[in-house]
Design a protein around this motif. Structure first.
Motif, short mmCIF file in Angstrom:
data_model
loop_
_atom_site.label_atom_id
_atom_site.label_comp_id
_atom_site.label_asym_id
_atom_site.label_seq_id
_atom_site.Cartn_x
_atom_site.Cartn_y
_atom_site.Cartn_z
N TYR A 1 2.30 1.77 -3.45
CA TYR A 1 1.16 2.44 -4.25
C TYR A 1 1.05 3.84 -4.05
O TYR A 1 0.93 4.79 -4.94
CB TYR A 1 -0.05 1.66 -3.96
N GLU A 2 0.80 4.20 -2.50
CA GLU A 2 0.69 5.62 -2.29
C GLU A 2 1.91 6.54 -2.78
O GLU A 2 1.47 7.93 -3.24
CB GLU A 2 0.29 5.73 -0.62
N THR B 1 0.87 -1.31 -0.02
CA THR B 1 0.16 0.10 0.07
C THR B 1 0.82 1.33 0.02
O THR B 1 0.53 2.19 -0.69
CB THR B 1 -0.86 0.11 1.18
N TYR B 2 2.04 1.21 0.83
CA TYR B 2 2.70 2.32 1.04
C TYR B 2 3.47 2.60 -0.47
O TYR B 2 3.32 3.98 -0.84
CB TYR B 2 3.84 2.10 1.90
N ILE C 1 3.14 10.91 3.40
CA ILE C 1 3.71 10.03 2.34
C ILE C 1 5.03 10.76 1.82
O ILE C 1 6.12 10.03 1.19
CB ILE C 1 2.76 9.78 1.16
N MET D 1 -5.30 10.13 0.75
CA MET D 1 -3.95 10.04 1.39
C MET D 1 -3.60 11.17 1.98
O MET D 1 -3.87 12.29 1.62
CB MET D 1 -3.13 9.37 -0.15
N ALA E 1 1.34 7.16 -6.10
CA ALA E 1 -0.01 7.90 -6.46
C ALA E 1 0.45 9.54 -6.34
O ALA E 1 -0.03 10.47 -7.04
CB ALA E 1 -0.87 7.56 -5.63
N VAL E 2 1.31 9.70 -5.17
CA VAL E 2 1.60 11.18 -4.72
C VAL E 2 2.66 11.72 -5.69
O VAL E 2 2.27 12.72 -6.33
CB VAL E 2 1.92 11.33 -3.29
N ALA F 1 -4.01 12.33 -5.19
CA ALA F 1 -3.88 11.40 -4.06
C ALA F 1 -4.43 12.08 -2.88
O ALA F 1 -5.25 11.50 -2.10
CB ALA F 1 -2.34 11.50 -3.88
N GLN F 2 -4.46 13.53 -2.78
CA GLN F 2 -5.08 13.93 -1.38
C GLN F 2 -6.57 13.75 -1.62
O GLN F 2 -7.29 13.53 -0.52
CB GLN F 2 -4.68 15.53 -1.37
#
Lengths: 343, 333
Positions: free
Chosen positions: A217-218, A214-215, A239, A234, A221-222, A229-230
């Protein structure tokens, strides 16, 4: 796949460019490039000095490549998360310096590695924090940190920790050094990079981290769009901080692998150019951990082999950084071509 | 070096030195920041100033070395020709950045850093190659010889501030003149207005019939020219030679100055002056305390540390040009 082909294209064009320059200077490009491979222990030299062979050359090639893998991974994960970490040089120098200092008190290889990770991570986190808290461009802060660290370390080494003969810092004690230097194996003297397995493991781990957690992926995404992302809920600040902490830690690992492994001492007055070459490596590797290992292999052939090449062909060793810079330029162009293809 | 120094007190001499050295560092920094403002106001992020100034200094140094061989060392021609060709060299090198950012639509931050690395690699390779090909040595530097210095009579005799007009490098005058012209062009001419429009809203600019890409290319070229002047100035004032040591991060200092100055020319000058006086003031203090020269490394940290602090306190309220760093795509809305 397209990315891979574009990277190959960037390399081929740059090598042709380099060949053209060599040819214009009246040298034989093919012989010169053969020397690169020979200097890296990938091809047989015509003759070897005592206790040396193609195998020892290859092992010192691996030794030189180890910090490069860490450094390029550091740039790659930062780019994935939308940061441009040009401060790897400073992180390397700080980590190497801290590890040197600690090894004076407790000479241990594990401690050197841990110290490097922590020193780098703290610096990386600081840059990430400055970025989201005060909106300071991380490129400018990284450069400022590079200079500040360089001058601080230079000051300390020149004042308290100088080896008056070599004009470098004193050497790290062998029990703490990450490279077994001059290890006797049969009738050869081999340099064994103990951190190399760690580098490969970290690359694999990072690949898994980015693709399967997950991390990871985040972070991606950011990097692609902080606003999206926000919107997806997230915590962008957290992140970003995580990205830069990991990136800094990898930069620190590169530093200890370089200053407490490949080299045993720190040269005052300059920052290691590896931090900048790592950008080329990362772009070339498509910011992908496995790609970074491959690209490190290639760039190290150029940087390591150029020493042998310049002595054989009587050409300035700076040709290596020139070819690396060409690769970087074309990689910067091709990064865009690959984006274009997707749209 | 300091006329009439004997009559003055120690502190006055120190103050004079701080002013003289500070200005000779601040003005090149400032002219480079003006170039950066041109590029960024037109919408192209420019982290490549560092590379531009180095490449400009390289071309200038080559010309100086070559011309000095012809005209002899007493002539002033090589000096000014050096500055002219530093300008041209920096400008032409900057066109690569323009090509990457505008034609190839590369990430402007990455392109900027790539330019710096390319400049460093090219100049150090070519310096060595030229030296070994033409002069038979493999030194990595071109010796330039010391720059002449000018003292303006009468005004320079004013107590304290008179030092501003004493021992001036000719390039400081060049920098001031160029900066005034550049200020006028940016804020008072049609071209300047168009340039600023391209950085804030390129689509409106396009609709008004402006060729956005052409304006941006010219802006990047100008930033290269101005950085070239700055690089040549550093080559003369700091070391009297050209060597790869010229890449000390001054380009990034001037970027910090322009960010601090909110992309405006006059406030950027203020920031550059702060950097300059912090640097010369620090050295003067080390001198005064009689510390060993290795302590100078501690002083050299000051401008960088100041930059960092200034950025931390001022970046939050900054308003960069709205389209800064974005690739101009005609079809996008």
């Amino acid at each position: 796949m397209r990315k891979f082909l574009l990277s190959c294209l960037a390399i081929i064009i740059s090598l042709l460019f380099g060949a053209l320059i060599l040819w214009l200077m009246g040298k034989d490009p093919i012989a010169a490039y053969t020397n690169l491979l020979q200097g890296s222990g990938l091809m047989h030299k015509a003759r070897y000095a005592g206790r040396q062979s193609m195998f020892t050359d290859f092992m010192s090639f691996i030794d030189a490549m180890t910090p490069m893998i860490f450094a390029s991974l550091s740039v790659a994960i930062a780019l994935k998360g939308g940061f441009f970490n040009i401060g790897v040089s400073g992180q390397m120098m700080a980590a190497g310096f801290v590890a040197h200092m600690l090894s004076l008190a407790v000479p241990s290889k594990i401690l050197v590695i841990v110290a490097g990770i922590i020193a780098g991570a703290v610096l990386g986190a600081l840059m990430g924090w400055l970025k989201y808290k005060f909106n300071v461009n991380e490129v400018v802060t990284s450069i400022m940190f590079n200079s500040i660290i360089m001058y601080l370390v230079t000051f300390y080494i020149n004042t308290f920790y100088i080896n008056p003969v070599s004009r470098q810092s004193k050497s790290i004690i062998d029990t703490a050094r990450l490279t077994l230097s001059g290890y006797r194996w049969e009738n050869l003297k081999v340099d064994i990079a103990l951190a190399f397995p760690l580098a490969v493991a970290v690359a694999l781990l990072l690949q898994w981290f980015l693709e399967r957690t997950t991390y990871g992926y985040e972070i991606k995404a950011v990097g692609l769009s902080p606003k999206a992302a926000q919107y997806a809920g997230m915590n962008v600040n957290r992140i970003s901080l995580l990205t830069m902490t990991i990136s800094g830690a990898l930069g620190g690992l590169a530093g200890v692998a370089y200053f407490c492994g490949y080299l045993a001492s720190i040269q005052p007055g300059t920052t290691p150019s590896m931090g900048f070459d790592a950008i080329a490596v990362s772009l070339l590797g498509g910011n992908n951990p496995a790609g970074c290992v491959l690209a490190s292999f290639l760039i190290t052939i150029i940087s390591k082999g150029s020493i042998y090449m310049s002595s054989r062909q009587h050409i300035e060793p700076e040709i290596a950084s020139l070819i690396t810079a060409f690769i970087l330029t074309f990689a910067a162009c091709s990064a865009v071509l690959s984006r274009k293809g997707k749209k | 070096m300091f006329c009439g120094a004997q009559q003055k007190g120690e502190e006055v001499i120190m103050l004079d030195m701080i002013i003289i050295d500070g200005l000779s560092f601040a003005l090149p920094l400032f002219i480079m920041a003006v170039g950066g403002i041109y590029s960024e106001k037109s919408g192209i992020t420019n982290l490549a100033l560092e590379g531009f100034q180095g490449f400009g200094a390289f071309t200038g140094a080559v010309v100086v070395v070559w011309l000095t061989g012809i005209t002899g060392s007493t002539s002033q021609i090589p000096y000014y020709a050096g500055f002219f060709f530093a300008m041209i060299g920096g400008g032409i090198f900057a066109l690569i950045h323009a090509l990457l950012c505008i034609k190839f639509k590369a990430d402007q931050v990455i392109s900027g850093v790539v330019m710096n690395i390319l400049a460093m690699a090219m100049t150090s390779f070519m310096t060595k190659s030229i030296n070994s090909a033409f002069f038979g040595n493999s030194a990595n530097k071109f010796m330039l010889g010391a720059s002449s210095r000018i003292t303006i009579p009468y005004i320079s005799e004013i107590p304290y501030i008179g030092a501003v007009f004493r021992d001036i490098y000719p390039f400081e005058i060049i920098a001031v003149i160029v900066a005034v012209v550049m200020w006028y062009v940016l804020y008072r001419t049609v071209y300047g207005m168009r340039l600023r429009a391209c950085g804030d809203n390129p689509h409106s600019a396009d609709a008004a019939g402006i060729n956005v890409n052409a304006v941006r290319t010219v802006a990047v070229f100008i930033s290269g020219c101005l950085s070239g002047i700055a690089g040549m100035s550093f080559a003369y004032s700091i070391s009297a030679n050209f060597s790869p040591d010229i890449y000390l991060g001054y380009g990034y200092l001037s970027i910090a100055a322009l960010i601090f100055g909110n992309w405006n020319i006059l406030p950027a000058l203020g920031a550059c002056l702060i950097f300059g006086f912090a640097r010369s003031g620090g050295s003067a203090i080390i001198n005064e305390l009689g510390l060993p020269s290795s302590y100078n490394d501690l002083v050299r940290i000051l401008p960088y540390l100041l930059t960092l602090l200034l950025l931390v306190f001022f970046s939050k309220h900054n308003r960069s040009p709205r389209a800064l760093g974005q690739v101009y795509d005609k079809g996008r809305r």
